[in-house]
Design a protein around this motif. Structure first.
Motif, mmCIF file in Angstrom:
data_model
loop_
_atom_site.group_PDB
_atom_site.id
_atom_site.type_symbol
_atom_site.label_atom_id
_atom_site.label_comp_id
_atom_site.label_asym_id
_atom_site.label_seq_id
_atom_site.Cartn_x
_atom_site.Cartn_y
_atom_site.Cartn_z
ATOM 1 N N VAL A 64 2.367 10.699 -5.892
ATOM 2 C CA VAL A 64 2.664 11.619 -4.252
ATOM 3 C C VAL A 64 1.808 10.508 -3.272
ATOM 4 C CG1 VAL A 64 2.419 13.577 -5.672
ATOM 5 C CG2 VAL A 64 -0.060 12.638 -4.618
ATOM 6 N N GLY A 65 1.803 11.508 -2.230
ATOM 7 C CA GLY A 65 1.281 11.017 -1.042
ATOM 8 C C GLY A 65 1.783 10.188 -0.244
ATOM 9 N N GLU A 66 2.088 9.254 0.547
ATOM 10 C CA GLU A 66 3.092 8.301 2.010
ATOM 11 C C GLU A 66 3.749 7.474 1.062
ATOM 12 O OE1 GLU A 66 0.363 7.223 5.279
ATOM 13 O OE2 GLU A 66 -0.833 8.675 5.082
ATOM 14 N N VAL A 67 4.418 8.330 0.428
ATOM 15 C CA VAL A 67 5.349 7.134 -0.742
ATOM 16 C C VAL A 67 6.651 8.042 -0.216
ATOM 17 C CG1 VAL A 67 4.413 6.356 -2.421
ATOM 18 C CG2 VAL A 67 5.320 7.948 -2.826
ATOM 19 N N GLU A 68 7.991 7.180 -0.269
ATOM 20 C CA GLU A 68 9.418 7.721 -0.342
ATOM 21 C C GLU A 68 10.091 8.607 -1.207
ATOM 22 O OE1 GLU A 68 12.229 4.314 0.708
ATOM 23 O OE2 GLU A 68 10.454 3.967 3.022
ATOM 24 N N ARG A 69 9.288 7.424 -2.261
ATOM 25 C CA ARG A 69 9.653 8.445 -3.443
ATOM 26 C C ARG A 69 8.655 8.867 -4.675
ATOM 27 N NH1 ARG A 69 12.855 4.774 -2.121
ATOM 28 N NH2 ARG A 69 11.440 2.929 -3.465
ATOM 29 N N PRO A 70 8.463 10.154 -4.083
ATOM 30 C CA PRO A 70 7.033 10.625 -5.288
ATOM 31 C C PRO A 70 7.535 10.439 -6.453
ATOM 32 C CG PRO A 70 7.550 11.983 -3.123
ATOM 33 C CD PRO A 70 7.947 10.649 -3.055
ATOM 34 N N SER A 71 7.193 10.999 -7.589
ATOM 35 C CA SER A 71 7.506 10.627 -8.991
ATOM 36 C C SER A 71 7.102 10.771 -10.252
ATOM 37 C CB SER A 71 8.369 9.149 -9.804
ATOM 38 O OG SER A 71 7.068 8.009 -8.879
ATOM 39 N N ARG A 72 6.820 11.404 -11.109
ATOM 40 C CA ARG A 72 6.973 11.764 -12.541
ATOM 41 C C ARG A 72 6.742 10.972 -13.608
ATOM 42 N NH1 ARG A 72 6.945 17.935 -14.397
ATOM 43 N NH2 ARG A 72 6.742 17.911 -16.695
ATOM 44 N N LEU A 73 5.082 10.533 -14.179
ATOM 45 C CA LEU A 73 5.319 9.315 -14.728
ATOM 46 C C LEU A 73 5.261 9.759 -16.327
ATOM 47 C CD1 LEU A 73 4.922 6.513 -12.391
ATOM 48 C CD2 LEU A 73 6.787 6.884 -13.166
ATOM 49 N N ALA A 80 7.822 3.072 -5.305
ATOM 50 C CA ALA A 80 7.591 4.716 -5.244
ATOM 51 C C ALA A 80 8.367 4.562 -3.403
ATOM 52 C CB ALA A 80 6.771 5.285 -5.252
ATOM 53 N N GLY A 81 7.939 2.900 -3.247
ATOM 54 C CA GLY A 81 8.065 2.543 -1.588
ATOM 55 C C GLY A 81 7.263 3.147 -0.441
ATOM 56 N N PRO A 82 6.163 2.702 -0.441
ATOM 57 C CA PRO A 82 4.331 2.732 -0.076
ATOM 58 C C PRO A 82 5.199 2.689 1.427
ATOM 59 C CG PRO A 82 4.215 0.976 -0.833
ATOM 60 C CD PRO A 82 6.238 1.224 -1.384
ATOM 61 N N GLY A 83 4.477 3.857 1.780
ATOM 62 C CA GLY A 83 4.630 4.532 3.482
ATOM 63 C C GLY A 83 4.061 3.656 4.543
ATOM 64 N N PHE A 84 4.151 2.262 4.615
ATOM 65 C CA PHE A 84 3.762 1.460 5.369
ATOM 66 C C PHE A 84 4.723 0.352 5.463
ATOM 67 C CE2 PHE A 84 1.095 -0.193 1.207
ATOM 68 C CZ PHE A 84 2.570 -1.278 1.229
ATOM 69 N N ASP A 85 5.249 -0.791 7.001
ATOM 70 C CA ASP A 85 6.097 -1.763 6.359
ATOM 71 C C ASP A 85 5.232 -2.757 5.867
ATOM 72 O OD1 ASP A 85 6.940 -3.754 7.965
ATOM 73 O OD2 ASP A 85 6.880 -3.079 10.029
ATOM 74 N N PRO A 86 6.181 -3.171 5.291
ATOM 75 C CA PRO A 86 5.321 -4.075 4.043
ATOM 76 C C PRO A 86 5.650 -5.879 5.030
ATOM 77 C CG PRO A 86 8.080 -3.809 3.573
ATOM 78 C CD PRO A 86 6.850 -2.818 5.145
ATOM 79 N N THR A 87 5.888 -5.779 5.970
ATOM 80 C CA THR A 87 5.380 -7.399 6.368
ATOM 81 C C THR A 87 4.544 -7.002 7.829
ATOM 82 O OG1 THR A 87 7.561 -6.249 8.495
ATOM 83 C CG2 THR A 87 8.461 -7.043 6.893
ATOM 84 N N ARG A 88 3.862 -6.046 7.751
ATOM 85 C CA ARG A 88 2.455 -5.927 8.814
ATOM 86 C C ARG A 88 1.375 -5.954 7.868
ATOM 87 N NH1 ARG A 88 3.197 -2.293 13.233
ATOM 88 N NH2 ARG A 88 1.433 -2.755 13.769
ATOM 89 N N ARG A 89 1.130 -6.691 7.806
ATOM 90 C CA ARG A 89 -0.539 -7.157 6.907
ATOM 91 C C ARG A 89 -1.589 -6.406 7.186
ATOM 92 N NH1 ARG A 89 -0.981 -13.470 6.925
ATOM 93 N NH2 ARG A 89 0.787 -13.438 4.732
#
Length: 155
Positions: free
Chosen positions: A19-28, A70-79
């Protein structure tokens, strides 16, 4: 199969929510972790405050790869954007720890942190996955029976 995480979900034995800042919260489940990501192996030795030196072999996917799906809520191109994120990992006993995204990011620490699905040849389906931080010299961040992983910013 992975399922969306919903508010108020009751977890079955061995399941966790992402959960949290992810596009696809999931249950695994442990089986989901084993079936949907490449398995890695970590042979580790760490010092336990109560029982001394411990030697184990763990198998499971990289934490980073599971979170990336899950699609983290950050811009992957910005360190700098990525370096603000933290992962809080909680076990069924309430024990929790925090890792920075930078620790596991390939451009920073690249630590091979696992979500273990097996310990010393025994599958963990019934008791839940375990956080494994092979770069640690003590076992305090080895969380057993993970129930929740939360991604969020540091401020």
């Amino acid at each position: 199969m992975t399922r969306p995480a919903m508010a108020g979900d009751l977890l079955l034995a061995g399941e966790l929510v992402l959960v949290g800042e992810v596009e696809r919260p999931s249950r695994l489940s442990v089986a989901d972790l084993r079936d949907h990501w490449p398995e890695r192996t970590a042979e580790v030795t760490f010092e336990c405050a109560t029982s001394g030196s411990r030697h184990h072999t763990f198998h499971g996917p990289l934490l980073r790869e599971v979170i990336e799906t899950a699609g983290p809520g950050f811009d992957p191109t910005r360190r700098k954007d990525r370096s603000r994120y933290l992962l809080e990992v909680t076990g069924e006993d309430g024990h929790a720890t925090v890792l920075s995204w930078a620790e596991i990011d390939e451009d920073f620490g690249n630590a091979p942190v696992l979500l273990a699905t097996a310990l010393d040849g025994h599958e963990l389906d019934g008791c839940g996955s375990q956080l494994v931080v092979p770069t640690d010299h003590c076992g305090a961040r080895y969380i057993s029976g993970i129930t929740r992983i939360r991604l969020g910013t540091s401020g």
